[in-house]
Design an enzyme around this catalytic site. Sequence first.
Site, PDB file in Angstrom:
ATOM      1  N   LYS A  41       0.847  -1.191   0.000  1.00 53.30           N
ATOM      2  CA  LYS A  41       0.000   0.000   0.000  1.00 53.30           C
ATOM      3  C   LYS A  41       0.885   1.246   0.000  1.00 53.30           C
ATOM      4  CE  LYS A  41      -3.816  -2.352   2.362  1.00 53.30           C
ATOM      5  NZ  LYS A  41      -4.643  -2.426   3.589  1.00 53.30           N
ATOM      6  N   THR A  42       1.505   1.470  -1.138  1.00 48.57           N
ATOM      7  CA  THR A  42       2.446   2.569  -1.280  1.00 48.57           C
ATOM      8  C   THR A  42       1.927   3.589  -2.289  1.00 48.57           C
ATOM      9  OG1 THR A  42       3.629   1.266  -2.945  1.00 48.57           O
ATOM     10  CG2 THR A  42       4.461   1.167  -0.692  1.00 48.57           C
TER      11      THR A  42
END
Length: 306
Positions: free
Chosen positions: A139-140
């Site tokens: 989740k970047t």
Amino acid sequence: MSRHAALLPTTFSRTIEDWLAEDIPSFDYGGYVVGNDDKVATLFCKSDGVLAGVPFFDQVFQHTGCTVKWNFEEGAEIMPHGGKVAVAEVRGPARRILMGERLALNILARCSGVASRARRLRTLADTLGFTGVIAGTRKTTPGFRLVEKYGMEVGGADTHRMDLSTMVMLKDNHIWATGSITNAVKSARSVAGFSVKIEVECQSEQDAYEAIDAGADIVMLDNFTPDTLRLAVSNVKTKCQSTRNNVLIEASGGITENTAALYMLPGIDIISFGTMTQSVPHVDFSLKIAHETSEPALSTNGVCDF
């Protein structure tokens, strides 16, 4: 140079060049104003945090023709205590310092913020005697993954999988699309071969048992409460022992810095945190060119001319 810099691909220099081009697509009007006189700018840290992102900062100013001298090693904990600490010095033509200023600060602030949260989580785990892996997730921020994953490394956390090619993670959508965990694992193994691990997201103990029997390497117990997780881990470990499967157990889903201690349980091999990169506070940095005070000119008789 930071010891973590050796991890970076050669392509990161080109990424920095692209980011500079995004910020200066045509004329640099502010640069025209300040000109090319050589100046010295000080990088100040104004909030507590772990210094991370040094190679990116250096690369920005290498592209603009400036030099950087650091007062701290990457990974150091900077503690301004409400004031400010001089972290580095940038030298070069004024317009070239300002050309890279905002990009360099954006990278450093974000990377240091991720590293700071990673360090706090790892320190908490060590304090509680939890020996499992503290990991981030995928989740970047699009286009910024390398910087954020680098921050995890500097902070002492595991990056987890870097991308879809690094490890197979079979989530609920994969399972629904193929009809069962068994089908999904079988299909993944047929193309991933022996060298790529397969992880299965499990919503229940029964899901975990099916994943183990199907040949998964890692089972993720997703969105369990601490109490249900404690019982599930014990039962899943027993299942692994009875089948002689050396399966890792990961806890994930909604775990934050504030609740992390509740999930640091015996038998958990990995805890992953989406919050290591999502809504993480940045570390506050600023870059200031040294002021040059103009002294009043003295007349030949020693009296100031105003």
